[in-house]
Design a protein around this motif. Structure first.
Motif, PDB file in Angstrom:
ATOM      1  N   MET A   1     -10.790  20.802   7.676  1.00 16.08           N
ATOM      2  CA  MET A   1      -9.815  19.706   7.628  1.00 16.08           C
ATOM      3  C   MET A   1      -8.942  19.746   8.886  1.00 16.08           C
ATOM      4  SD  MET A   1      -8.651  17.139   5.741  1.00 16.08           S
ATOM      5  CE  MET A   1      -9.272  17.508   4.094  1.00 16.08           C
ATOM      6  N   LYS A 293      -2.306  13.325  -0.553  1.00 15.68           N
ATOM      7  CA  LYS A 293      -3.679  13.747  -0.800  1.00 15.68           C
ATOM      8  C   LYS A 293      -4.679  12.631  -0.494  1.00 15.68           C
ATOM      9  CE  LYS A 293      -2.754  17.341  -4.245  1.00 15.68           C
ATOM     10  NZ  LYS A 293      -3.592  18.377  -3.582  1.00 15.68           N
ATOM     11  N   ARG A 296      -4.949  12.316   3.305  1.00 16.55           N
ATOM     12  CA  ARG A 296      -5.669  13.486   3.822  1.00 16.55           C
ATOM     13  C   ARG A 296      -7.165  13.379   3.549  1.00 16.55           C
ATOM     14  NH1 ARG A 296      -4.878  18.921   0.639  1.00 16.55           N
ATOM     15  NH2 ARG A 296      -6.173  17.643  -0.740  1.00 16.55           N
ATOM     16  N   ASP A 297      -7.527  12.985   2.320  1.00 15.71           N
ATOM     17  CA  ASP A 297      -8.940  12.942   1.967  1.00 15.71           C
ATOM     18  C   ASP A 297      -9.668  11.784   2.652  1.00 15.71           C
ATOM     19  OD1 ASP A 297      -8.431  15.125   0.394  1.00 15.71           O
ATOM     20  OD2 ASP A 297      -8.393  14.019  -1.495  1.00 15.71           O
ATOM     21  N   LYS A 298      -9.015  10.636   2.789  1.00 13.42           N
ATOM     22  CA  LYS A 298      -9.671   9.481   3.408  1.00 13.42           C
ATOM     23  C   LYS A 298      -9.773   9.612   4.925  1.00 13.42           C
ATOM     24  CE  LYS A 298      -8.783   5.951  -0.119  1.00 13.42           C
ATOM     25  NZ  LYS A 298     -10.206   5.676  -0.376  1.00 13.42           N
ATOM     26  N   GLY A 300      -9.442  12.641   6.564  1.00 17.13           N
ATOM     27  CA  GLY A 300      -9.917  13.957   6.977  1.00 17.13           C
ATOM     28  C   GLY A 300      -8.901  14.664   7.853  1.00 17.13           C
ATOM     29  N   THR A 302      -4.771  16.222   7.758  1.00 18.17           N
ATOM     30  CA  THR A 302      -3.583  16.530   6.965  1.00 18.17           C
ATOM     31  C   THR A 302      -2.363  15.892   7.605  1.00 18.17           C
ATOM     32  OG1 THR A 302      -4.541  18.643   6.288  1.00 18.17           O
ATOM     33  CG2 THR A 302      -2.163  18.382   6.023  1.00 18.17           C
ATOM     34  N   ASP A 327      -0.577  21.897   0.790  1.00 13.71           N
ATOM     35  CA  ASP A 327      -1.564  22.503   1.679  1.00 13.71           C
ATOM     36  C   ASP A 327      -0.850  23.384   2.693  1.00 13.71           C
ATOM     37  OD1 ASP A 327      -3.516  23.174   3.585  1.00 13.71           O
ATOM     38  OD2 ASP A 327      -4.616  21.345   3.218  1.00 13.71           O
TER      39      ASP A 327
END
Length: 371
Positions: A1, A293, A296-298, A300, A302, A327
């Motif tokens: 990440m 979150k 971050r996930d979409k 990639g 943080t 995180d």
């Protein structure tokens, strides 16, 4: 990440700051000072660099130091391994945004480079405040991973303004071609459909995450988030026709994404009718954690985390849960009126900045520095 990190921050004529230069830690940055000394302004400047607007005011003028003609925020960043320099300059002539000395003409060209998520005491308004606050929250979250949403909103607002102005003229003249209202309605419907679809998808993800986070942090039943649009996207044009007389009378468009809202429910009960102030605050915190979150996930990447006087309201177990959920590899900026408000276990590494009257009076390191 990958991670977004601010390496240095510089402010000039930004609120009470005449000149500020700050070398930031890649992990934890704690900013300590009494109220009114400029702690929140540092976080506000980072928010402006990420989203081109303050979290405290919709206006740009208050950001300019009294007696000065401009305000400037500048950051040198490591954005997922790319070295970038971001600048926002505010003056009476407007707002200029630059990345690596290249000026961005459109907001959609800027948003998404530096992802930030802000946690602040006023976030309680997300739960108990106005629908406008919730719409702004939703749109800012979506815009950080989907720049098309910024363009769709801008186009929708422009068309909405045109339609409202025409409605006002019809109210005065009592006549005018219906064809223009028809065209504007069709164009509004095109962008309304996109905006509503993006919000619905976002709220589905947001509700699932925020509900779970709220339950985990508070050892309570989950709270569900539901989208409450003012009109179905597929029937938007026809709904506008039915509302035409009312809209002419009021001089405004009564339905559309600008009237949407979202609700919070514990089972079948409206959470806002039974929850306490403390529960509202924790739900607002869960909503922001969920946004973090999702971005971050979409993406990639943080995002940078901004915590404005949040730790003073959390006990030690919740502080630990919060940092774990955020995180450990991300960059965090925390403001507090006293160093002791942040539990020592949460400060294994990072830097502490002591702020007084718009000046950094001291810097301390926590644990080993990360390079």
């Amino acid at each position: 990440m990958s991670t977004s990190r601010i390496e240095t921050l510089a402010l000039r004529n930004f609120r009470l700051y005449h000149n500020l230069e700050m070398e930031c830690d890649p992990s934890m940055n704690v900013i300590v000072g009494e109220n009114g000394q400029g702690k929140t302004t540092i976080l506000e400047a980072i928010h402006v660099l990420g989203l081109a607007k303050s979290h405290r005011t919709p206006l740009d003028a208050p950001l300019i130091r009294e007696g000065e003609s401009f305000a400037k925020a500048e950051a040198r960043c490591d954005l997922a391994g790319r070295r970038e320099r971001l600048e926002v300059i505010i003056s009476e002539q407007g707002k200029r945004i630059r990345r690596n000395d290249i000026e961005h003409a459109r907001l959609s060209d800027h948003i998404g480079h530096l992802n930030v998520v802000m946690f602040a005491p006023e976030d309680i308004g997300l739960v108990k405040g106005s629908p406008a606050e919730r719409r702004r929250f939703l749109d800012q979250g979506i815009s950080q991973y989907d720049r098309r949403h910024v363009r769709h909103l801008a186009r929708y607002r422009k068309l909405l303004k045109e339609r409202n102005e025409y409605l006002k003229s019809l109210a005065k003249k009592r006549e005018g071609p219906d064809s223009l209202l028809e065209v504007l309605g069709e164009q509004l419907g095109h962008y309304a459909k996109k905006i509503i679809a993006a919000r619905r998808e976002f709220i589905d993800e947001l509700g699932a995450l925020a509900g779970s986070i709220y339950a985990e942090m508070n050892n309570e039943d989950r709270v569900d988030l539901r989208y409450e649009p003012s009109v179905d996207a597929e029937g938007f044009a026809e709904a506008l026709r039915r509302k035409r007389g009312f809209d002419i009378l009021t001089g405004s468009t009564s339905i559309g994404p600008h009237r949407d809202d979202c609700g919070f429910y514990a089972g079948k009960t409206d959470f806002r009718t039974k929850g306490s102030q403390g529960q509202f605050r924790m739900l607002a915190l869960a909503l922001k954690l969920a946004v973090f979150k999702i971005i971050r996930d979409k993406r990639g990447i943080t995002p940078v985390i901004l915590l404005d006087d949040v730790f003073s309201e959390l006990d030690e177990p919740r502080q630990k849960k919060l940092l774990r959920l955020l995180d450990e590899d991300g960059q965090v900026f925390i403001t507090t009126t006293r160093e002791g408000a942040v539990h020592p276990e949460s400060l294994k590494r990072g830097r502490l900045f002591k702020i007084h009257a718009g000046t950094i009076e001291g810097v301390n390191n926590y644990g080993p520095r990360q390079e």
